[in-house]
Design an enzyme around this catalytic site. Structure first.
Site, PDB file in Angstrom:
ATOM      1  N   GLU A 197      51.901  34.702  86.505  1.00 13.92           N
ATOM      2  CA  GLU A 197      51.246  35.194  85.536  1.00 13.92           C
ATOM      3  C   GLU A 197      51.928  34.967  84.048  1.00 13.92           C
ATOM      4  O   GLU A 197      52.086  36.054  83.339  1.00 13.92           O
ATOM      5  CB  GLU A 197      50.401  36.669  85.717  1.00 13.92           C
ATOM      6  CG  GLU A 197      49.715  36.838  86.469  1.00 13.92           C
ATOM      7  CD  GLU A 197      48.921  38.247  86.677  1.00 13.92           C
ATOM      8  OE1 GLU A 197      49.283  39.110  85.856  1.00 13.92           O
ATOM      9  OE2 GLU A 197      47.899  38.466  87.601  1.00 13.92           O
ATOM     10  N   GLU A 389      46.323  35.873  93.980  1.00 16.71           N
ATOM     11  CA  GLU A 389      46.191  37.428  94.068  1.00 16.71           C
ATOM     12  C   GLU A 389      44.632  37.808  93.832  1.00 16.71           C
ATOM     13  O   GLU A 389      44.078  37.177  93.148  1.00 16.71           O
ATOM     14  CB  GLU A 389      46.981  38.190  92.884  1.00 16.71           C
ATOM     15  CG  GLU A 389      48.479  38.227  92.941  1.00 16.71           C
ATOM     16  CD  GLU A 389      49.015  39.082  91.745  1.00 16.71           C
ATOM     17  OE1 GLU A 389      48.515  39.661  91.153  1.00 16.71           O
ATOM     18  OE2 GLU A 389      50.410  38.533  91.710  1.00 16.71           O
TER      19      GLU A 389
END
Ligand code: FCB
Length: 484
Positions: A197, A389
């Site tokens: 991320e 995720e």
């Protein structure tokens, strides 16, 4: 504007999908028939070093920006830190045993940079390497694919002291670190993820300040995006240089951007936000260019761009990791937000087709996973995708007799996996799914207040692990390669 009106107007960006829901041709999570996945689909779980390991002073580990941040009063909920967390530094064998019991095929974990290079530079710390070698060997013995992430937000504090992600030198430090890890593990680890991320750690770390290192400097943020993108490509090349056969990707958090109203201005703002959130990092990696967002005559200076950077940024990722949780609500912000031309205000975790909120307050939008996958495929084309995720904070406490009936988590997973299967039918080449998370853990600024695990952890009683109902449910999904 009322939610009802938003639903009707169907403003979702990018894919031409109606916001009002899938057509009747598609599988719905409420159908009775099992939803079967393609043969060989890889079922996994995910964690990250600072969130689970603890042992922050052991094995020669140096301090990271998260040690500093979490020990700074007022930065995390209840002043929680990752000092002990799940104690996976000592209990990693229990974690592997749990995964084996559940039939998990792929374990996405992260390597703590400050365990390997305590100050972010210089020779490797053998105790740190040994820890991850043992973990990897244990996974291989259990028949589980080791899938490490090199950087899941725990920058060595010494590198932050030297300027952090806005400092171009950090991209070179990442090259050295990736080389060290490749030399240590590339004979037995065949799939690597570089950054987790990059959007979140640059934005929350340097612009809004809600995460480590907690800076609030929009211009430093812009520089950090470019340096992190360079670091991503550097690490890709370093891993390949040691073993060209390894597969290297990175995990991008992608989210649908919904205009807050149907005004032309808000719609344009949502397009700008989508460029920043969804394209700024992945497009840079795949093409060496940035989306058209900043003023053209200022971009180079704002990013610290140097001649030759286009070639430095660009690498042919073997796969793209996508993290999906919720969406953004976006408004036009005429007075600006510190980033030239961006002029937006955006609120995380919102969707016009929300079917409820998680305990974290995040809107639940299952068709959003299909929508974002199709949106990102406009950029990724035929590159394989791994869901790195997806999951939900469901804080349901244990029942009196010890079982934990996390029915909302099971419902969430069933709906998202059904929509994921629909995306595969649409032609999106998704080959893996990693559920966040195997175990409850340190949820960054929210501390231990949000529980994402399919396995409950009793933080007050020796980090005891207890599988929730969702763990047994997921084990069956894995066994059947199907969602019932
Ligand atoms: C993601 C992070 C992960 C975890 C989940 C809930 O943004 O990558 O570490 O905190 O959110």
């Amino acid at each position: 504007m009322k939610r009802r009106d938003v639903l009707r107007s169907g403003w979702a960006l990018g894919t031409g999908l109606a916001v009002s829901g899938p057509s009747t041709m598609l599988r719905a999570a409420t159908d009775n028939a099992a939803v079967t996945f393609p043969n060989g689909f890889l079922w996994g779980v995910a964690t990250a070093a600072y969130q689970i390991e603890g042992g922050v002073h052991e094995g020669g580990r140096g301090a990271s920006i998260w040690d500093t941040f979490s020990h700074t009063p007022g930065k995390t909920k209840n002043g929680d830190t990752g000092d002990v967390a799940d104690d996976s530094y000592h209990r990693w064998r229990d974690d592997i045993a749990l995964m084996k019991q559940l039939g998990v095929k792929s374990y996405r974990f992260s390597i703590a940079w400050p365990r390997i290079q305590p100050t972010g530079r210089g020779p490797a710390n053998q105790a740190g390497l040994d820890y991850y070698k043992r973990l990897v060997d244990g996974l291989l013995e259990a028949g589980i694919r080791p899938f490490p992430t090199l950087y899941h937000w725990d920058l060595p504090q010494a590198l932050e002291d030297a300027g952090g992600w806005p400092n171009r030198d950090t991209a070179d430090r990442m090259t050295d670190y990736a080389h060290i890890m490749a030399r240590a593990l590339a004979d037995r680890v065949h799939a690597w993820s570089v950054l987790n991320e990059v959007k979140t750690f640059t934005q929350a770390g340097y612009w809004d300040g809600g995460m480590a290192p907690g800076r609030k400097d929009p211009l430093a943020f812009l520089k950090s995006t470019h340096v992190a993108n360079l670091a991503n490509a550097n690490a890709f090349r370093a891993l390949k240089a040691v073993n060209p056969k390894v597969e290297v990707g990175s995990a991008y958090d992608c989210a649908n951007c919904f205009p807050a109203s149907d005004s032309v201005a808000d719609k344009a703002a949502a397009v700008r936000w989508d460029k920043l959130i969804n394209l700024w990092y992945l497009q840079a990696t795949l093409t060496g260019t940035y989306p058209d967002l900043l003023p053209a005559d200022q971009q180079a200076a704002l990013l610290g761009w140097q001649a030759g950077d286009e070639a430095r940024l660009k690498v042919p990722l073997d796969f793209v990791g996508i993290n999906y949780y919720s969406g953004w609500r976006v408004w036009d912000e005429p007075k600006g937000n510190g980033i030239p031309n961006l002029n937006t205000r955006a609120e995380w975790a919102w969707s016009p087709r929300s079917i409820g909120k998680s305990d974290f307050g995040w809107d639940i939008d299952p068709p959003g996973i299909r929508q974002i996958l199709k949106r990102m495929q406009q950029l990724t084309g035929s590159i394989p995708i791994e869901i790195t995720e997806n999951g939900i904070a469901d804080n349901t406490p244990p029942a009196a007799y010890g079982r934990i009936h996390d029915v909302r988590r099971i419902d969430y997973l069933r709906r998202h996996l059904t929509e994921l299967r629909n995306a595969i039918d649409d032609g999106v080449p998704v080959r893996a799914y990693h559920l966040w998370s195997l175990i409850d853990n340190f949820e960054w600024a929210a501390g231990y207040s949000q529980r994402f695990g399919i396995v409950h952890v009793d933080f007050d009683h020796g980090q005891k692990r207890t599988p929730r109902d969702s763990a047994y449910w997921y084990a069956k999904v894995i066994r059947d390669n199907a969602v019932a």
